[in-house]
Each structure stands twice: as structure tokens, then as C-alpha cells.
Scaffold this motif. Structure first.
Motif, PDB file in Angstrom:
ATOM      1  N   GLU A 142      21.301  39.595  45.300  1.00 48.93           N
ATOM      2  CA  GLU A 142      22.083  39.323  44.101  1.00 48.93           C
ATOM      3  C   GLU A 142      21.619  40.256  42.987  1.00 48.93           C
ATOM      4  OE1 GLU A 142      19.799  35.687  41.853  1.00 48.93           O
ATOM      5  OE2 GLU A 142      21.321  35.161  43.354  1.00 48.93           O
ATOM      6  N   GLY A 143      22.504  40.485  42.044  1.00 50.69           N
ATOM      7  CA  GLY A 143      22.157  41.373  40.944  1.00 50.69           C
ATOM      8  C   GLY A 143      23.346  41.629  40.049  1.00 50.69           C
ATOM      9  N   ARG A 144      23.092  42.280  38.944  1.00 53.10           N
ATOM     10  CA  ARG A 144      24.155  42.663  38.011  1.00 53.10           C
ATOM     11  C   ARG A 144      24.391  44.164  38.138  1.00 53.10           C
ATOM     12  NH1 ARG A 144      24.913  40.333  32.055  1.00 53.10           N
ATOM     13  NH2 ARG A 144      25.533  38.633  33.448  1.00 53.10           N
TER      14      ARG A 144
ATOM     15  N   LEU B  96      27.699  37.304  55.808  1.00 52.26           N
ATOM     16  CA  LEU B  96      28.179  35.929  55.972  1.00 52.26           C
ATOM     17  C   LEU B  96      29.087  35.509  54.814  1.00 52.26           C
ATOM     18  CD1 LEU B  96      24.807  34.301  57.103  1.00 52.26           C
ATOM     19  CD2 LEU B  96      26.709  35.066  58.556  1.00 52.26           C
ATOM     20  N   SER B  97      28.710  35.874  53.613  1.00 51.86           N
ATOM     21  CA  SER B  97      29.521  35.506  52.449  1.00 51.86           C
ATOM     22  C   SER B  97      29.133  36.371  51.264  1.00 51.86           C
ATOM     23  CB  SER B  97      29.332  34.023  52.092  1.00 51.86           C
ATOM     24  OG  SER B  97      27.993  33.783  51.681  1.00 51.86           O
ATOM     25  N   ASP B  98      30.019  36.445  50.298  1.00 46.49           N
ATOM     26  CA  ASP B  98      29.703  37.146  49.054  1.00 46.49           C
ATOM     27  C   ASP B  98      30.446  36.494  47.903  1.00 46.49           C
ATOM     28  OD1 ASP B  98      32.331  38.612  48.459  1.00 46.49           O
ATOM     29  OD2 ASP B  98      31.907  39.311  50.491  1.00 46.49           O
ATOM     30  N   HIS B  99      29.902  36.664  46.735  1.00 49.59           N
ATOM     31  CA  HIS B  99      30.523  36.127  45.523  1.00 49.59           C
ATOM     32  C   HIS B  99      30.397  37.176  44.429  1.00 49.59           C
ATOM     33  CE1 HIS B  99      31.949  33.323  42.526  1.00 49.59           C
ATOM     34  NE2 HIS B  99      30.868  33.559  41.788  1.00 49.59           N
TER      35      HIS B  99
ATOM     36  N   LEU C 150      25.250  38.065  47.678  1.00 41.85           N
ATOM     37  CA  LEU C 150      25.640  38.334  49.058  1.00 41.85           C
ATOM     38  C   LEU C 150      24.653  37.686  50.022  1.00 41.85           C
ATOM     39  CD1 LEU C 150      26.925  41.672  50.496  1.00 41.85           C
ATOM     40  CD2 LEU C 150      24.853  40.698  51.473  1.00 41.85           C
ATOM     41  N   SER C 151      25.174  37.027  51.051  1.00 45.39           N
ATOM     42  CA  SER C 151      24.357  36.466  52.128  1.00 45.39           C
ATOM     43  C   SER C 151      24.694  37.200  53.419  1.00 45.39           C
ATOM     44  CB  SER C 151      24.638  34.967  52.308  1.00 45.39           C
ATOM     45  OG  SER C 151      24.272  34.243  51.160  1.00 45.39           O
ATOM     46  N   ALA C 152      23.662  37.544  54.185  1.00 45.77           N
ATOM     47  CA  ALA C 152      23.894  38.304  55.410  1.00 45.77           C
ATOM     48  C   ALA C 152      22.821  38.001  56.441  1.00 45.77           C
ATOM     49  CB  ALA C 152      23.923  39.800  55.093  1.00 45.77           C
TER      50      ALA C 152
ATOM     51  N   GLN D 155      35.203  44.934  42.956  1.00 49.16           N
ATOM     52  CA  GLN D 155      34.604  44.026  43.937  1.00 49.16           C
ATOM     53  C   GLN D 155      34.065  44.800  45.137  1.00 49.16           C
ATOM     54  OE1 GLN D 155      37.076  40.725  45.029  1.00 49.16           O
ATOM     55  NE2 GLN D 155      36.890  39.744  43.035  1.00 49.16           N
ATOM     56  N   LYS D 156      34.837  45.788  45.598  1.00 49.23           N
ATOM     57  CA  LYS D 156      34.389  46.584  46.750  1.00 49.23           C
ATOM     58  C   LYS D 156      33.143  47.396  46.388  1.00 49.23           C
ATOM     59  CE  LYS D 156      35.980  49.907  50.211  1.00 49.23           C
ATOM     60  NZ  LYS D 156      34.737  50.661  50.173  1.00 49.23           N
TER      61      LYS D 156
END
Length: 363
Positions: free
Chosen positions: A202-204, A286-289, A174-176, A266-267
Motif C-alpha cells: 500500500e502507498g500513496r 488477489l485484490s486491489d483498492h 494491493l494483496s497478492a 488506476q492502471k
């Protein structure tokens, strides 16, 4: 289709699973047995049942009957104890004979691709379930009196409902941007300072025991209202756990639930990553994956005590209780006469109080 009736090795009576002792109990001679003690007996019963079934398949009077192309067609079995015919629908996997009242396990309903991966056995027996039910209902002041009657309590039924249980390992990034705002006053002027920070997360994430009901004819809200269960107590599936209860097999495949569950995953993952961002006035993602690394679906039978009631308005009301921990859920009917009587009583009390106050005030 083969039917199984679990027999007591001592007297030949029917064995049922006892939630209190977590053993198999004979109601005729009082013997009880652990699971490994009856496995051989069950296998012998199964073999005998298969022989009986082969004979029945050659008889016009004892055949399985379905209505071609109908999903809700009736299915006909033969009771292995008394030979009576048992009529069920296509999802029933365990029931009782209407004539001899012995438990009957419809073994082929839960074989092959329909063999459950695991089961959580009942821990609450019928007596405890009735006590829970009465305690729950008695707290509801406007429930009809008929809801307390013996014949209503006797409708309380222990059922194993089918569920899909989903586990997943998910990688998320995730970018924010986070803002910190500081406001201060100097002299006659007010100043505002806004600082913008860029953040990467980021993480698992391990998500376990996401549970979805797998039976079309059951009410989704009712079926999921008794969740959650303690899956640490789940056991590998064994037909013996069904003896003495009703059971249903699934008619919803996990592929029908994949989009819904993956959306939830995902949520959950996104929310967990966002929750690590603290101490900012505002945060803008800004974005997430989100990527699922590994997933597993387990076909599971879960214990539920349930009862239905037809209200005066013709509506069917449902009550259900988690057969493991006693969590209750349901919509109970309201006796409008009780509501009206209480309303009239309160109105009368208020009227008397107003008369007394008026008398004291004007005299």
C-alpha cells in the motif's frame, strides 16, 4: 466580440512574441519588450477595442455572424488594425488578418470559463522550425520532391493547441500471492518444492502532467504524438504569448475525459504497486483498492508547429513538431515513382552481379 492587437509603444507597429528571446518584438522599429512592459499597453488596446466593438454591435455591416445550431459555424470579426473582416470558426482564439497580415487576438474566446490556467510559450522560432522540418524530411528517401518546395515550407504554422493536464494523489492497496519454486535432483528422482507467500502493498502515488488534447477537430494521434512537454516552464496565461501565432480554444470538457483518465490512473497505480514485488517465480494479484485522494485539471495551451500536405492519392498528410523541444511526429507521403525507380535500379544491379558471377562460375 472584442479583438486585441498588441501595439508597440514606440512606433505603434504590431508586437509579436519572439520564442528566441522570450520577449515581444516589433518588426517595424526592432524594439523588444518584456511581458510586464506591455501589460499596460495591452490593457489600453483592449479598452480601445471594446469601444470599437460597441460601435460595431450597432452596425448591420459589422456584426458577429453565426449559423444557429451549427457547431462548425463561421464567425465574423473586424480587424482592429485595418478594419477588414476576418472569418474564423468557433474555436479560433488567435489568427492573422488576411489583408494586413497583422496578428489578431480574439480575446473573448479565452475569457471566463475558457480562460486558460497556464501556457507553455514557443521556444522554437520559425527559422528553427523550418530547419527541423527540412532535416526531418530529408532523412526520408521516398518523400515527394514537392514536399521540399518553398510554398510547402511556408505552410508551416505555429499553433497553440488546447489540452487538459491532470494531476492526482492516489492511495493504493494491493494483496497478492507470490510463489517460489525450487527444483533439484537426488539420485534418480527429481524433486520440486513450491512455497507460497502472502504479500500486502500500500502507498500513496503522485501522478502528474497526464496530458489530453481538448480539440475535437484535431487528430488525437497527431496532437498527442508531440508529447511530452516540460511543465516546469509553464507560465500563467497571458494573451500576449499568442501574438504572432494561431491559437485554438477547447471544445472538449474535462468531464468527457474523466473516465478514461481515471482508468489510466488506476492502471498506473496498480502497476507501480506490482513493480515493488520482486524475486518471485510467479505473482498472482488477489485484490486491489485504488482511491483518488485529490485531483486537479489545468486548462493549458501548448505550442505546436504543424504542416499539412495533400498527396497525389488525395489523402491529407500531417506533420507536427513540439514547439518547446522539437520532437517531431507525423505521417509523410511516399513518392511511388521514387520507390519504383530505386527498385528498378537495385534489380538492375543484382542482375548485373548475377551475370558476372555466372560468367566467372561457368568459364
Amino acid at each position: 466580440m472584442a479583438t486585441v492587437s498588441m501595439k508597440c509603444p514606440n512606433c505603434g507597429g504590431e508586437l509579436i512574441f519572439d520564442p528566441k528571446s522570450q520577449k515581444y518584438k516589433c518588426e517595424y522599429c526592432g524594439s523588444d519588450f518584456a511581458l510586464d512592459e506591455i501589460s499596460t499597453e495591452e490593457a489600453a488596446t483592449q479598452a480601445a477595442s471594446d469601444v470599437v466593438q460597441e460601435r460595431e454591435d450597432t452596425s448591420d455591416n459589422h456584426t458577429q455572424q453565426r449559423t444557429a445550431g451549427a457547431e462548425d459555424a463561421a464567425v465574423l470579426y473586424t480587424c482592429p488594425s485595418c478594419g477588414a473582416q476576418i472569418v474564423t470558426d468557433q474555436t479560433t482564439a488567435a489568427t492573422f488578418c488576411y489583408y494586413c497580415h497583422n496578428p489578431v487576438l480574439l480575446s473573448e474566446q479565452l475569457t471566463g470559463e475558457f480562460h486558460p490556467d497556464q501556457i507553455i510559450p514557443f521556444e522554437i522560432d520559425r527559422k528553427q522550425a523550418e530547419d527541423h522540418f527540412l532535416d526531418f524530411v530529408q532523412k526520408k528517401k521516398f518523400v515527394p520532391n514537392a514536399f521540399f518546395q518553398k510554398n510547402q515550407i511556408e505552410k508551416l504554422t505555429g499553433i497553440y493547441f488546447p489540452y487538459w493536464v491532470y494531476d492526482a494523489e492516489v492511495d493504493g492497496a494491493l494483496s497478492a500471492e507470490g510463489s517460489k519454486i525450487r527444483v533439484w535432483v537426488s539420485g534418480d528422482e527429481e524433486f520440486t518444492e513450491t512455497r507460497i507467500f502472502r504479500m500486502e502493498r500500500e502507498g500513496r502515488v503522485s501522478l502528474n502532467e497526464i496530458t489530453k488534447h481538448a480539440l475535437k477537430k484535431s487528430d488525437q494521434v497527431l496532437a498527442e504524438g508531440v508529447l511530452p512537454y516540460d511543465f516546469s516552464k509553464a507560465e500563467p496565461f497571458h494573451m500576449g504569448y499568442l501574438s504572432g501565432f494561431y491559437a485554438e480554444k477547447r471544445d472538449i470538457e474535462y468531464c468527457e475525459l474523466q473516465d478514461e483518465v481515471r482508468g489510466e490512473v488506476q492502471k498506473y497505480t496498480r502497476d507501480m504497486l506490482e513493480d515493488t514485488i520482486q524475486g518471485y517465480t510467479g505473482v498472482h494479484v488477489l485484490s486491489d483498492h485504488i482511491r483518488t485522494v485529490d485531483e486537479h485539471w489545468a486548462y493549458t495551451l501548448l505550442p505546436v508547429w504543424t504542416v499539412t500536405y495533400k498527396g497525389a492519392n488525395g489523402k491529407i498528410y500531417y506533420y507536427s513538431m513540439n514547439g518547446q523541444n522539437g520532437k517531431t511526429f507525423g505521417e509523410l507521403p511516399i513518392d511511388r515513382k521514387k520507390v519504383l525507380s530505386i527498385g528498378i535500379l537495385i534489380g538492375a544491379i543484382v542482375f548485373v552481379i548475377m551475370l558476372i558471377v555466372g560468367y566467372l562460375f561457368f568459364t
